[in-house]
Design a protein around this motif. Sequence first.
Motif, PDB file in Angstrom:
ATOM      1  N   VAL A   3      36.873  27.770  53.607  1.00 38.62           N
ATOM      2  CA  VAL A   3      36.845  28.115  52.190  1.00 38.62           C
ATOM      3  C   VAL A   3      38.011  27.395  51.520  1.00 38.62           C
ATOM      4  CG1 VAL A   3      36.878  29.990  50.514  1.00 38.62           C
ATOM      5  CG2 VAL A   3      35.824  30.356  52.754  1.00 38.62           C
ATOM      6  N   THR A   4      37.699  26.579  50.515  1.00 41.94           N
ATOM      7  CA  THR A   4      38.744  25.807  49.841  1.00 41.94           C
ATOM      8  C   THR A   4      39.211  26.457  48.551  1.00 41.94           C
ATOM      9  OG1 THR A   4      37.089  24.452  48.711  1.00 41.94           O
ATOM     10  CG2 THR A   4      37.962  23.625  50.805  1.00 41.94           C
ATOM     11  N   GLU A   5      38.331  27.132  47.850  1.00 37.13           N
ATOM     12  CA  GLU A   5      38.674  27.877  46.645  1.00 37.13           C
ATOM     13  C   GLU A   5      37.721  29.045  46.536  1.00 37.13           C
ATOM     14  OE1 GLU A   5      40.675  25.074  43.269  1.00 37.13           O
ATOM     15  OE2 GLU A   5      38.509  25.274  43.199  1.00 37.13           O
ATOM     16  N   ALA A   6      38.250  30.213  46.156  1.00 39.85           N
ATOM     17  CA  ALA A   6      37.386  31.379  46.008  1.00 39.85           C
ATOM     18  C   ALA A   6      38.101  32.445  45.193  1.00 39.85           C
ATOM     19  CB  ALA A   6      37.009  31.946  47.381  1.00 39.85           C
ATOM     20  N   GLY A   7      37.458  32.849  44.133  1.00 38.62           N
ATOM     21  CA  GLY A   7      37.959  33.995  43.396  1.00 38.62           C
ATOM     22  C   GLY A   7      37.577  35.265  44.129  1.00 38.62           C
ATOM     23  N   GLU A   8      38.164  36.381  43.725  1.00 39.32           N
ATOM     24  CA  GLU A   8      37.827  37.644  44.359  1.00 39.32           C
ATOM     25  C   GLU A   8      36.369  37.970  44.078  1.00 39.32           C
ATOM     26  OE1 GLU A   8      41.712  40.297  44.661  1.00 39.32           O
ATOM     27  OE2 GLU A   8      41.172  39.867  42.571  1.00 39.32           O
ATOM     28  N   ARG A  24      32.108  33.632  64.106  1.00 37.54           N
ATOM     29  CA  ARG A  24      32.396  32.234  63.795  1.00 37.54           C
ATOM     30  C   ARG A  24      33.834  32.088  63.294  1.00 37.54           C
ATOM     31  NH1 ARG A  24      27.965  29.089  64.410  1.00 37.54           N
ATOM     32  NH2 ARG A  24      25.995  30.174  64.248  1.00 37.54           N
ATOM     33  N   ASP A  25      34.361  30.866  63.419  1.00 33.77           N
ATOM     34  CA  ASP A  25      35.705  30.586  62.915  1.00 33.77           C
ATOM     35  C   ASP A  25      35.691  30.607  61.392  1.00 33.77           C
ATOM     36  OD1 ASP A  25      36.968  30.110  65.421  1.00 33.77           O
ATOM     37  OD2 ASP A  25      36.022  28.137  65.501  1.00 33.77           O
ATOM     38  N   VAL A  26      36.698  31.258  60.818  1.00 34.44           N
ATOM     39  CA  VAL A  26      36.866  31.273  59.365  1.00 34.44           C
ATOM     40  C   VAL A  26      38.238  30.694  59.061  1.00 34.44           C
ATOM     41  CG1 VAL A  26      37.006  32.687  57.281  1.00 34.44           C
ATOM     42  CG2 VAL A  26      35.360  33.272  59.080  1.00 34.44           C
ATOM     43  N   MET A  27      38.248  29.677  58.217  1.00 37.08           N
ATOM     44  CA  MET A  27      39.485  29.006  57.826  1.00 37.08           C
ATOM     45  C   MET A  27      39.547  28.984  56.304  1.00 37.08           C
ATOM     46  SD  MET A  27      39.218  25.838  60.467  1.00 37.08           S
ATOM     47  CE  MET A  27      37.669  26.052  61.329  1.00 37.08           C
ATOM     48  N   ALA A  28      40.767  28.929  55.769  1.00 33.62           N
ATOM     49  CA  ALA A  28      40.935  28.915  54.317  1.00 33.62           C
ATOM     50  C   ALA A  28      42.114  28.038  53.931  1.00 33.62           C
ATOM     51  CB  ALA A  28      41.136  30.332  53.799  1.00 33.62           C
ATOM     52  N   VAL A  29      41.965  27.371  52.799  1.00 27.93           N
ATOM     53  CA  VAL A  29      43.037  26.551  52.245  1.00 27.93           C
ATOM     54  C   VAL A  29      43.863  27.444  51.323  1.00 27.93           C
ATOM     55  CG1 VAL A  29      43.580  24.548  50.822  1.00 27.93           C
ATOM     56  CG2 VAL A  29      41.615  24.477  52.379  1.00 27.93           C
ATOM     57  N   PRO A  30      45.140  27.652  51.628  1.00 24.63           N
ATOM     58  CA  PRO A  30      45.962  28.501  50.760  1.00 24.63           C
ATOM     59  C   PRO A  30      46.138  27.864  49.389  1.00 24.63           C
ATOM     60  CG  PRO A  30      47.315  27.470  52.450  1.00 24.63           C
ATOM     61  CD  PRO A  30      45.903  27.086  52.734  1.00 24.63           C
ATOM     62  N   GLY A  31      46.335  28.712  48.394  1.00 23.18           N
ATOM     63  CA  GLY A  31      46.481  28.200  47.044  1.00 23.18           C
ATOM     64  C   GLY A  31      47.587  28.903  46.285  1.00 23.18           C
ATOM     65  N   ILE A  33      49.500  31.314  44.115  1.00 17.04           N
ATOM     66  CA  ILE A  33      49.274  32.757  43.989  1.00 17.04           C
ATOM     67  C   ILE A  33      48.957  33.175  42.564  1.00 17.04           C
ATOM     68  CG2 ILE A  33      50.655  33.363  46.011  1.00 17.04           C
ATOM     69  CD1 ILE A  33      52.904  34.177  44.063  1.00 17.04           C
ATOM     70  N   SER A  34      49.203  32.334  41.589  1.00 16.71           N
ATOM     71  CA  SER A  34      48.919  32.698  40.203  1.00 16.71           C
ATOM     72  C   SER A  34      47.537  32.247  39.739  1.00 16.71           C
ATOM     73  CB  SER A  34      49.982  32.100  39.271  1.00 16.71           C
ATOM     74  OG  SER A  34      49.943  30.686  39.328  1.00 16.71           O
ATOM     75  N   ARG A  35      46.805  31.505  40.571  1.00 13.68           N
ATOM     76  CA  ARG A  35      45.467  31.027  40.186  1.00 13.68           C
ATOM     77  C   ARG A  35      44.400  31.986  40.660  1.00 13.68           C
ATOM     78  NH1 ARG A  35      44.176  25.087  41.372  1.00 13.68           N
ATOM     79  NH2 ARG A  35      42.445  25.729  40.090  1.00 13.68           N
ATOM     80  N   VAL A  36      43.490  32.316  39.761  1.00 15.54           N
ATOM     81  CA  VAL A  36      42.383  33.219  40.075  1.00 15.54           C
ATOM     82  C   VAL A  36      41.521  32.657  41.192  1.00 15.54           C
ATOM     83  CG1 VAL A  36      40.292  34.275  39.115  1.00 15.54           C
ATOM     84  CG2 VAL A  36      42.360  34.155  37.733  1.00 15.54           C
ATOM     85  N   THR A  37      41.332  31.340  41.209  1.00 14.35           N
ATOM     86  CA  THR A  37      40.482  30.711  42.213  1.00 14.35           C
ATOM     87  C   THR A  37      41.140  30.608  43.583  1.00 14.35           C
ATOM     88  OG1 THR A  37      41.209  28.522  41.496  1.00 14.35           O
ATOM     89  CG2 THR A  37      39.182  29.376  40.502  1.00 14.35           C
ATOM     90  N   SER A  38      42.388  31.021  43.696  1.00 15.17           N
ATOM     91  CA  SER A  38      43.080  31.002  44.989  1.00 15.17           C
ATOM     92  C   SER A  38      43.161  32.384  45.620  1.00 15.17           C
ATOM     93  CB  SER A  38      44.501  30.458  44.814  1.00 15.17           C
ATOM     94  OG  SER A  38      44.474  29.125  44.397  1.00 15.17           O
ATOM     95  N   LYS A  39      42.911  33.407  44.858  1.00 20.07           N
ATOM     96  CA  LYS A  39      43.080  34.775  45.359  1.00 20.07           C
ATOM     97  C   LYS A  39      42.205  35.064  46.580  1.00 20.07           C
ATOM     98  CE  LYS A  39      44.686  36.683  41.051  1.00 20.07           C
ATOM     99  NZ  LYS A  39      45.683  37.683  41.012  1.00 20.07           N
ATOM    100  N   GLY A  40      40.980  34.581  46.572  1.00 23.02           N
ATOM    101  CA  GLY A  40      40.086  34.827  47.696  1.00 23.02           C
ATOM    102  C   GLY A  40      40.559  34.161  48.972  1.00 23.02           C
ATOM    103  N   CYS A  41      40.977  32.904  48.862  1.00 23.67           N
ATOM    104  CA  CYS A  41      41.468  32.177  50.047  1.00 23.67           C
ATOM    105  C   CYS A  41      42.728  32.837  50.598  1.00 23.67           C
ATOM    106  CB  CYS A  41      41.759  30.720  49.702  1.00 23.67           C
ATOM    107  SG  CYS A  41      40.281  29.735  49.472  1.00 23.67           S
ATOM    108  N   ASN A  42      43.643  33.172  49.709  1.00 26.69           N
ATOM    109  CA  ASN A  42      44.888  33.806  50.152  1.00 26.69           C
ATOM    110  C   ASN A  42      44.607  35.157  50.808  1.00 26.69           C
ATOM    111  OD1 ASN A  42      46.304  31.597  49.221  1.00 26.69           O
ATOM    112  ND2 ASN A  42      46.798  32.526  47.265  1.00 26.69           N
ATOM    113  N   ARG A  43      43.652  35.894  50.286  1.00 27.89           N
ATOM    114  CA  ARG A  43      43.270  37.178  50.880  1.00 27.89           C
ATOM    115  C   ARG A  43      42.672  36.961  52.265  1.00 27.89           C
ATOM    116  NH1 ARG A  43      45.114  41.462  50.188  1.00 27.89           N
ATOM    117  NH2 ARG A  43      44.958  41.262  47.950  1.00 27.89           N
ATOM    118  N   LEU A  44      41.820  35.938  52.418  1.00 27.84           N
ATOM    119  CA  LEU A  44      41.243  35.640  53.735  1.00 27.84           C
ATOM    120  C   LEU A  44      42.329  35.355  54.764  1.00 27.84           C
ATOM    121  CD1 LEU A  44      38.194  33.340  52.867  1.00 27.84           C
ATOM    122  CD2 LEU A  44      38.106  35.612  53.896  1.00 27.84           C
ATOM    123  N   ILE A  45      43.333  34.605  54.356  1.00 25.65           N
ATOM    124  CA  ILE A  45      44.437  34.281  55.269  1.00 25.65           C
ATOM    125  C   ILE A  45      45.187  35.551  55.653  1.00 25.65           C
ATOM    126  CG2 ILE A  45      46.646  33.054  55.456  1.00 25.65           C
ATOM    127  CD1 ILE A  45      45.285  30.832  53.703  1.00 25.65           C
TER     128      ILE A  45
END
Length: 136
Positions: A3-8, A24-31, A33-45
């Motif tokens: 996942v490269t970008e994901a909002g909540e 399955r393996d789940v990987m995420a690109v951190p983003g 913390i103030s961007r809405v489109t990064s919240k999902g990736c950061n939460r996955l991590i």
Amino acid sequence: VIVTEAGEGSGALITAEFAAEQGRDVMAVPGDISRVTSKGCNRLILEGAQPILGVEDVLEALDLELMGRHEAIERALPEDHNERTVLQTLSGEPQHVNEIYNSSQLTMPEITASLSMLELKGRVRHVGGMNYIRLR
């Protein structure tokens, strides 16, 4: 799943959840913390997804080996016109793919394909949020 970008509550998070449930393996690109489109990736991590900072992290997470060094790849797959055009628009400062698109006469598929090849060759790096920098 990467996942490269994901909002909540985005579809990407639903896909990642299904993948995790199936083992399955789940990987995420951190983003940022103030961007809405990064919240999902950061939460996955935070929940255990493998953080991905570059192609090397993906290869390591999947226990794959790169075909030798970047130089060997570059010799086997020399730069084409599109790759040279993309490299000319990049610098050491992050540049969004839309900026590359606006600075070149390439199509978006040509740009993304060139960026992928250049990243494998060690010439560019994805730094998150569809931003790339030139390495050498």
